[in-house]
Design an enzyme around this catalytic site. Sequence first.
Site, mmCIF file in Angstrom:
data_model
loop_
_atom_site.group_PDB
_atom_site.id
_atom_site.type_symbol
_atom_site.label_atom_id
_atom_site.label_comp_id
_atom_site.label_asym_id
_atom_site.label_seq_id
_atom_site.Cartn_x
_atom_site.Cartn_y
_atom_site.Cartn_z
ATOM 1 N N ASP A 265 -5.864 4.525 1.286
ATOM 2 C CA ASP A 265 -6.962 5.382 1.718
ATOM 3 C C ASP A 265 -8.112 5.376 0.711
ATOM 4 O OD1 ASP A 265 -8.016 7.609 3.481
ATOM 5 O OD2 ASP A 265 -7.963 8.603 1.525
ATOM 6 N N GLU A 307 -7.998 0.603 3.834
ATOM 7 C CA GLU A 307 -8.880 1.468 4.606
ATOM 8 C C GLU A 307 -10.264 1.370 3.955
ATOM 9 O OE1 GLU A 307 -11.165 4.993 5.670
ATOM 10 O OE2 GLU A 307 -10.125 4.936 3.757
#
Length: 628
Positions: A265, A307
């Site tokens: 992330d 991501e």
Amino acid sequence: MAFDDDRDAETFLLRLKRYGADLQDSLRPLYGEETGTLLGQLLEVMLRAFHARPTDLRRLDEARLLQPDWLQQPGMVGYVAYADRFAGTLRGVGEHLEYLEGLGVTHLHLMPLLKPRPGENDGGYAVADYRAVREDLGNMDDLSDLARALRGRGISLELDLVLNHVAREHEWAERARAGDPKYRAYFHIYPDRTGPDAYERTLPEIFPDFAPGNFTWDEEAQGWVWTTFNAYQWDLNWANPGVFLEFVDLILYLANRGVEVFRLDAIAFLWKRLGTDSQNQPEVHLLTRALRTAARIVAPAVAFKAEAIVAPAQLIHYLGRGAHHGRVSDMAYHNSVMVQLWSSLASRNTRLFEEALRAFPPKPTTTTWGVYVRCHDDIGWAISDEDAARAGLSGEAHRRFLSDFYSGGFPGSFARGLVFQYNPATGDRRISGMGASLAGLEAALEGGDEGRVNDAIDRLLLLHAVILGFGGVPLLYMGDELALLNDYGFADVPEHAPDNRWVHRPCMDWALAGRIEDEPQLPAARVNAGLRHLLRVRREAPHLHASIESRVMPSPDGRVLLLRREHPLGEMVQVYNFSEDSVTLPACSLRNALGERSQDLLSGSAFNLNGGTLHLEPYRALWLVGAE
């Protein structure tokens, strides 16, 4: 530390020999003279994790080494859900594995479930403890049990690994506030505004509505803390080798709990550099390569998904270019496909889609894309002015049109979406909404118009046909397989009300799921049946192996997207009509790729391309291959 037997020792040493130089080469540019000490510490962490790795996961390691393209197979299908909204708890998720298996899922991404800070926590991305699960979901043993049950059905478990920041309540941040110099060095903390002001000159704001600026004064820490996303999320200092060591330990701990895929992330933000936007810095790719290499030594069954929602020229680096070729992440989100799907659907024109795809450099053949119709986040109109200009458009005007269209403000719009994070300085307006609502089903049902209902269902299936045919791992977001609509009840939940992205994070409607077999006329049943058909065809189509990339073919009609896949078994041409119009194409436009005769894998229909025309119904999708 002693090995259990000579075979274990040989396995570890062979992997260390294979990847050791790669690990060292990745770390030395980052940490210089500290690299030697760090490598010694890393070896201890990796040995400990290797000894603790369960037997069944070791077998999976060996299986994946024998099939290094496991993640690229045409049968790969991801499903993305919040555990609580899907089934209440981790044990509840385990009670619905038959549903996932029946859908053809091979890859379950459960959205953030590691223990977050109490109260507001950015949807779980403010992690207070990486070694614990949210208490309302269960515990780490429940997670291990679920991972084991999933593996038994051939489904890999994916979890989010938040790399850029931790919650203010994380132990590291608490120790930093208490004055521990080791942990203060884990963060970017400044005694006055001199440093922050210098950085702010070139830093964008991620959440201008509710988290303006990138630094927060913390009274206990007596300093300005770098907080890119929210005041309660403290950015980590990855220039400190101690942070890298901590995350290797965490990755291996979670891998030994059964996590097979890590979604990295906010990876673009890891490295800070004055005078830049502190995104996509070269050190980010060195860090990712080093983390992946350490995982390869201990747990080669593990894969990384980046991501990184960035421009094409930057995105390809997350899969690896040059010296990093194929050595960074195994998968990355192809955000541009999602954006262009909705753009083409609104404009009934695919020229911009063509230009955007042409802008992408080829990826390493050992890597794959994650492709999707929508995601848990908003849709940001990541359309470059350069791509738009080549398509004969104004980038600024087209972005404004899309925001108007999908928020329902454009005349004739079929969409029901919500504006997210309007930035008056830039005019940027992102969009929240469920796929079915954005595709027109919500408005059609309210109007009782059966024709418009049919169009909305066809649009939703067309979008899924594109992601299933594009090549990569298609990611299905919970509820889209049942055409669930916007959940406006999010506004009644205090912690969700300020963030309208919760409109497309509904609770699973198991009652509806139970009706679709007995009531095939329901929109949910029609979408579900259509999607299952697409998935069945995809599993049997070797042309969709992710080592092959989809290339744009010139289309004689702007409403139609043509994609070509050059597979050793023969070529595939995909044809997608993005309009509610019937379209006629000259057959010769496809004959050079396919020959005189072709077959559509989706319908089984045969086509003679020797002359004449090819008729496309509204929103029709074709997956054409050459026929004998």
